[in-house]
Write a protein that holds these residues in place. Structure first.
Motif, PDB file in Angstrom:
ATOM      1  N   GLU A 123       2.028   8.835  -3.672  1.00 42.18           N
ATOM      2  CA  GLU A 123       1.382   8.080  -2.596  1.00 42.18           C
ATOM      3  C   GLU A 123       0.798   6.814  -3.211  1.00 42.18           C
ATOM      4  O   GLU A 123       0.062   6.881  -4.199  1.00 42.18           O
ATOM      5  N   GLU A 145      -1.130   3.004  -2.667  1.00 38.54           N
ATOM      6  CA  GLU A 145      -1.944   2.131  -1.834  1.00 38.54           C
ATOM      7  C   GLU A 145      -2.313   0.868  -2.595  1.00 38.54           C
ATOM      8  O   GLU A 145      -2.399   0.871  -3.826  1.00 38.54           O
ATOM      9  N   LYS A 171      -2.407   2.761   5.776  1.00 42.52           N
ATOM     10  CA  LYS A 171      -3.217   2.986   4.589  1.00 42.52           C
ATOM     11  C   LYS A 171      -2.396   2.862   3.322  1.00 42.52           C
ATOM     12  O   LYS A 171      -2.916   2.535   2.278  1.00 42.52           O
ATOM     13  N   GLY A 172      -1.120   3.165   3.405  1.00 36.31           N
ATOM     14  CA  GLY A 172      -0.302   3.114   2.205  1.00 36.31           C
ATOM     15  C   GLY A 172       1.084   3.632   2.508  1.00 36.31           C
ATOM     16  O   GLY A 172       1.496   3.712   3.662  1.00 36.31           O
ATOM     17  N   GLY A 203      -5.014   9.940   4.141  1.00 33.89           N
ATOM     18  CA  GLY A 203      -5.100   9.108   2.948  1.00 33.89           C
ATOM     19  C   GLY A 203      -5.632   9.879   1.763  1.00 33.89           C
ATOM     20  O   GLY A 203      -5.843  11.064   1.805  1.00 33.89           O
ATOM     21  N   ARG A 257      -5.415  -2.035  -2.406  1.00 32.20           N
ATOM     22  CA  ARG A 257      -6.720  -2.354  -1.823  1.00 32.20           C
ATOM     23  C   ARG A 257      -7.143  -3.748  -2.256  1.00 32.20           C
ATOM     24  O   ARG A 257      -6.997  -4.128  -3.415  1.00 32.20           O
ATOM     25  N   PRO A 267      -7.881  -1.333   2.572  1.00 33.52           N
ATOM     26  CA  PRO A 267      -6.431  -1.162   2.425  1.00 33.52           C
ATOM     27  C   PRO A 267      -5.651  -2.305   3.043  1.00 33.52           C
ATOM     28  O   PRO A 267      -6.030  -2.837   4.089  1.00 33.52           O
TER      29      PRO A 267
END
Length: 212
Positions: free
Chosen positions: A194, A196, A114-115, A10, A198, A203
């Protein structure tokens, strides 16, 4: 879109974009607080929890440039009864930040999502997935040069790790679909971002939020 497998650590290693439950801490901290991990910074923690650095500093009686100590407990949410206008509302089905092949990013050695990483072309635009305000622009982690974090309604933030140019600065208001950065070439010459999402610092799977 093709969903493949990708196991990485991550963006930000052990925190602030890590769930507290995943780190080795001696005891749980109360809701609204966070235990500092090695390498944490005040701006990074503020970004992870969708807060302004100045607010986080004020809640903890710290200067904005304070050096943090591992194990230190910080307040990362307003005291009960304080409900800033910037925290009202929720993010509902944001748009993709870019178009291309998609791979999932998971915790190393686990299946915890996580993403996602979106593959594209160098200099391709990376767009805000929903309306919000830019609360963090800083150095990237691992293979990425820059990290942009956008706060949306409620306790939701989105993050975009890129190797290309960043087109916004902290404090900017952005609209859904607005270019905020550019993809830069990775070691294979591909453009990547990348991404993500939250919620309350933890996450969530972007594929549950983003339209295909």
């Amino acid at each position: 879109m093709f969903l493949g497998g990708c196991a990485t650590g991550g963006w930000m290693g052990q925190s602030p974009f890590e769930s507290q439950s995943q780190s080795s801490q001696p005891a749980r901290v109360p809701a609204g607080f966070y235990r500092v991990n090695p390498g944490d910074t005040l701006p990074g923690i503020a970004a992870a929890f969708g807060q302004r650095v100045d607010d986080l500093a004020a809640w903890n009686n710290l200067p904005r440039t304070a050096m943090l100590t591992p194990g230190q407990i910080l307040r990362v949410a307003p005291q009960p009864g304080v409900n800033p206008a910037s925290n009202e509302g929720l993010v509902v089905r944001p748009a993709w930040p870019a178009y291309g092949q998609v791979t999932r990013v998971t915790d190393a050695g686990s299946n915890n999502v996580k993403g996602i990483v979106i593959l594209g072309r160098p200099e391709e635009a990376v767009k805000a997935s929903a309306d919000g305000s830019v609360i963090y622009v800083g150095t990237g982690v691992d293979q990425y040069k820059s990290l942009v974090v956008v706060k949306h309604g409620g306790d939701v933030v989105t993050g975009y790790a890129v190797n290309g140019d960043v087109l916004v600065k902290e404090g900017d208001t952005v609209k859904k679909g607005q270019p905020i950065a550019q993809m830069g070439a990775d070691s294979s010459g591909r453009g990547t971002v990348e991404f993500e999402i939250r919620r309350a610092g933890k996450p969530v799977d972007p594929l549950a939020y983003l339209p295909r």
